[in-house]
Motif scaffolding. Structure first.
Motif, mmCIF file in Angstrom:
data_model
loop_
_atom_site.group_PDB
_atom_site.id
_atom_site.type_symbol
_atom_site.label_atom_id
_atom_site.label_comp_id
_atom_site.label_asym_id
_atom_site.label_seq_id
_atom_site.Cartn_x
_atom_site.Cartn_y
_atom_site.Cartn_z
ATOM 1 N N ALA A 1 0.828 -1.207 0.000
ATOM 2 C CA ALA A 1 0.000 0.000 0.000
ATOM 3 C C ALA A 1 0.860 1.254 0.000
ATOM 4 C CB ALA A 1 -0.939 -0.013 1.205
ATOM 5 N N LYS A 2 1.864 1.283 0.850
ATOM 6 C CA LYS A 2 2.749 2.453 0.926
ATOM 7 C C LYS A 2 3.467 2.698 -0.393
ATOM 8 C CE LYS A 2 3.728 2.359 5.926
ATOM 9 N NZ LYS A 2 3.342 3.756 6.228
ATOM 10 N N ALA A 3 3.826 1.622 -1.074
ATOM 11 C CA ALA A 3 4.600 1.754 -2.307
ATOM 12 C C ALA A 3 3.742 2.149 -3.501
ATOM 13 C CB ALA A 3 5.331 0.440 -2.596
ATOM 14 N N PHE A 4 2.530 1.600 -3.610
ATOM 15 C CA PHE A 4 1.779 1.734 -4.854
ATOM 16 C C PHE A 4 0.490 2.542 -4.761
ATOM 17 C CE2 PHE A 4 4.385 -2.092 -5.426
ATOM 18 C CZ PHE A 4 5.033 -1.761 -6.616
ATOM 19 N N LEU A 5 -0.097 2.660 -3.591
ATOM 20 C CA LEU A 5 -1.359 3.386 -3.510
ATOM 21 C C LEU A 5 -1.226 4.898 -3.715
ATOM 22 C CD1 LEU A 5 -2.539 0.661 -2.893
ATOM 23 C CD2 LEU A 5 -3.886 1.694 -1.062
ATOM 24 N N PRO A 6 -0.098 5.523 -3.377
ATOM 25 C CA PRO A 6 0.015 6.947 -3.731
ATOM 26 C C PRO A 6 -0.141 7.194 -5.228
ATOM 27 C CG PRO A 6 1.640 6.402 -2.068
ATOM 28 C CD PRO A 6 1.013 5.094 -2.496
ATOM 29 N N PHE A 7 0.401 6.303 -6.057
ATOM 30 C CA PHE A 7 0.228 6.411 -7.508
ATOM 31 C C PHE A 7 -1.238 6.236 -7.884
ATOM 32 C CE2 PHE A 7 -0.326 3.854 -11.385
ATOM 33 C CZ PHE A 7 0.119 4.762 -12.336
ATOM 34 N N MET A 8 -1.908 5.268 -7.272
ATOM 35 C CA MET A 8 -3.323 5.060 -7.560
ATOM 36 C C MET A 8 -4.158 6.261 -7.133
ATOM 37 S SD MET A 8 -3.927 1.045 -6.547
ATOM 38 C CE MET A 8 -3.118 -0.288 -7.424
ATOM 39 N N LYS A 9 -3.819 6.870 -6.007
ATOM 40 C CA LYS A 9 -4.538 8.062 -5.553
ATOM 41 C C LYS A 9 -4.420 9.186 -6.576
ATOM 42 C CE LYS A 9 -4.112 9.415 -1.269
ATOM 43 N NZ LYS A 9 -3.512 9.724 0.048
ATOM 44 N N GLU A 10 -3.231 9.349 -7.140
ATOM 45 C CA GLU A 10 -3.029 10.392 -8.146
ATOM 46 C C GLU A 10 -3.903 10.142 -9.374
ATOM 47 O OE1 GLU A 10 1.066 10.706 -9.146
ATOM 48 O OE2 GLU A 10 1.693 11.373 -7.147
ATOM 49 N N ARG A 11 -4.049 8.886 -9.741
ATOM 50 C CA ARG A 11 -4.839 8.534 -10.924
ATOM 51 C C ARG A 11 -6.334 8.476 -10.632
ATOM 52 N NH1 ARG A 11 -2.530 3.901 -14.726
ATOM 53 N NH2 ARG A 11 -4.201 4.831 -15.944
ATOM 54 N N GLY A 12 -6.695 8.394 -9.349
ATOM 55 C CA GLY A 12 -8.104 8.297 -8.990
ATOM 56 C C GLY A 12 -8.717 6.959 -9.332
ATOM 57 N N TYR A 13 -7.879 5.916 -9.331
ATOM 58 C CA TYR A 13 -8.362 4.572 -9.685
ATOM 59 C C TYR A 13 -7.391 3.532 -9.152
ATOM 60 C CZ TYR A 13 -9.722 0.475 -12.377
ATOM 61 O OH TYR A 13 -10.130 -0.778 -12.748
ATOM 62 N N GLY A 14 -7.930 2.419 -8.668
ATOM 63 C CA GLY A 14 -7.066 1.310 -8.272
ATOM 64 C C GLY A 14 -7.852 0.161 -7.689
ATOM 65 N N ARG A 15 -7.247 -1.005 -7.763
ATOM 66 C CA ARG A 15 -7.810 -2.218 -7.184
ATOM 67 C C ARG A 15 -6.713 -2.891 -6.356
ATOM 68 N NH1 ARG A 15 -11.671 -0.050 -8.874
ATOM 69 N NH2 ARG A 15 -13.207 -0.766 -10.424
ATOM 70 N N MET A 16 -6.976 -3.111 -5.073
ATOM 71 C CA MET A 16 -6.060 -3.869 -4.225
ATOM 72 C C MET A 16 -6.816 -5.079 -3.695
ATOM 73 S SD MET A 16 -3.704 -2.535 -1.079
ATOM 74 C CE MET A 16 -2.503 -3.620 -0.302
ATOM 75 N N ILE A 17 -6.273 -6.259 -3.965
ATOM 76 C CA ILE A 17 -6.931 -7.511 -3.598
ATOM 77 C C ILE A 17 -5.943 -8.352 -2.808
ATOM 78 C CG2 ILE A 17 -8.087 -9.581 -4.454
ATOM 79 C CD1 ILE A 17 -8.544 -7.903 -7.103
ATOM 80 N N GLY A 18 -6.321 -8.711 -1.588
ATOM 81 C CA GLY A 18 -5.474 -9.557 -0.766
ATOM 82 C C GLY A 18 -6.029 -10.974 -0.724
#
Length: 254
Positions: free
Chosen positions: A126-143
């Motif tokens: 999350a720390k590594a990749f979610l900032p990029f997703m926040k900038e794009r306004g889109y993302g899927r994280m599945i655990g």
């Protein structure tokens, strides 16, 4: 309806494992470019990458220790420099350990390894990749969680402690990043049929099958199908869920 992930990039951790391989190929068949994370098995990762490229999508294999933040950051930097940043993350890697035994007998190191691979993996990703997703306004994280997190059977304590901790992180994260168009969900497989079972002809387990409402074990492909659904826009209004894929063996209650 068909699921089309064309134009999306998916990162699968633990992609060389039995379930990871099927999830990676399933998302690739839906059109996603694939990032294969592996820890040590470079040969298997490269072979899988060739299989995925043969499906007509791009693929990039990269190694890191998902339990170490600096290692995950280094993986992120490699991806940013050499490939495409992920729109979809599937946190599948987990440390395997034996034996599963009682709390009084379980090696304390097993609890620590499960915390790192189940809890800290999701925190670090999350720390590594979610900032990029926040900038794009889109993302899927599945655990990838487990039915064991609800069963709490004797001998499961180290595994369950890590997966229940993971559940808490993912539910909080879903609330924190939802405003940015990012969904956070979990898929919880039961005891799943894989290639190893097919090779050993152990798909049918009469004693355990009789306890499952659907009277059979699920397959790795059925788990991958649930991941594919949550990765797609068909699941755009689903977040914070723990989705068992176990034939009804566990049933979350209201």
């Amino acid at each position: 309806m068909s699921i089309d992930l064309s134009g999306k990039t998916a990162l699968i951790t633990g992609a060389t494992g039995q379930l990871g391989r099927v999830m990676a190929k399933t998302l690739a068949k839906a059109g996603a470019d694939i990032i294969l994370h592996y820890h040590k098995n470079e040969e298997k990762a490269n072979a899988l990458a060739e299989e995925i490229r043969a499906l007509g999508v791009r693929c990039f294999a990269v190694s890191c220790d998902v339990g170490e933040l600096n290692s995950v950051f280094a993986m992120r930097d490699q991806i940013a420099a050499s490939f495409s940043m992920p729109d979809i993350i599937v946190d599948n890697a987990v440390v395997q350990y034996v034996p599963w035994t009682s709390v009084l007998e379980q090696n304390p190191a097993d609890y620590e390894s499960q915390f790192r691979s189940c809890v800290m993996q999701n925190v670090n990703m999350a720390k590594a990749f979610l900032p990029f997703m926040k900038e794009r306004g889109y993302g899927r994280m599945i655990g990838i969680n487990t039915e064991c997190a609800m069963q709490n059977f004797p001998g499961q304590s180290a595994y369950v402690s890590g997966k229940r901790g993971m559940d808490g992180v993912m539910r909080v994260l879903a609330k924190e990043v939802g405003p940015f168009g990012i969904t956070v969900n979990q898929v919880a497989p039961g005891w799943t049929i894989s290639d190893r079972d097919r090779e050993n002809h152990t798909e049918v387990q009469p004693q355990s099958d009789a306890l499952i409402p659907l009277r059979r074990r699920g397959t790795d492909q059925e788990v991958a199908n649930a991941v594919l659904f949550l990765a797609s826009d068909l699941a755009s209004y689903i977040t914070g869920t723990y989705l068992p894929v176990c034939g009804g063996n566990v049933m979350p209650c209201i």
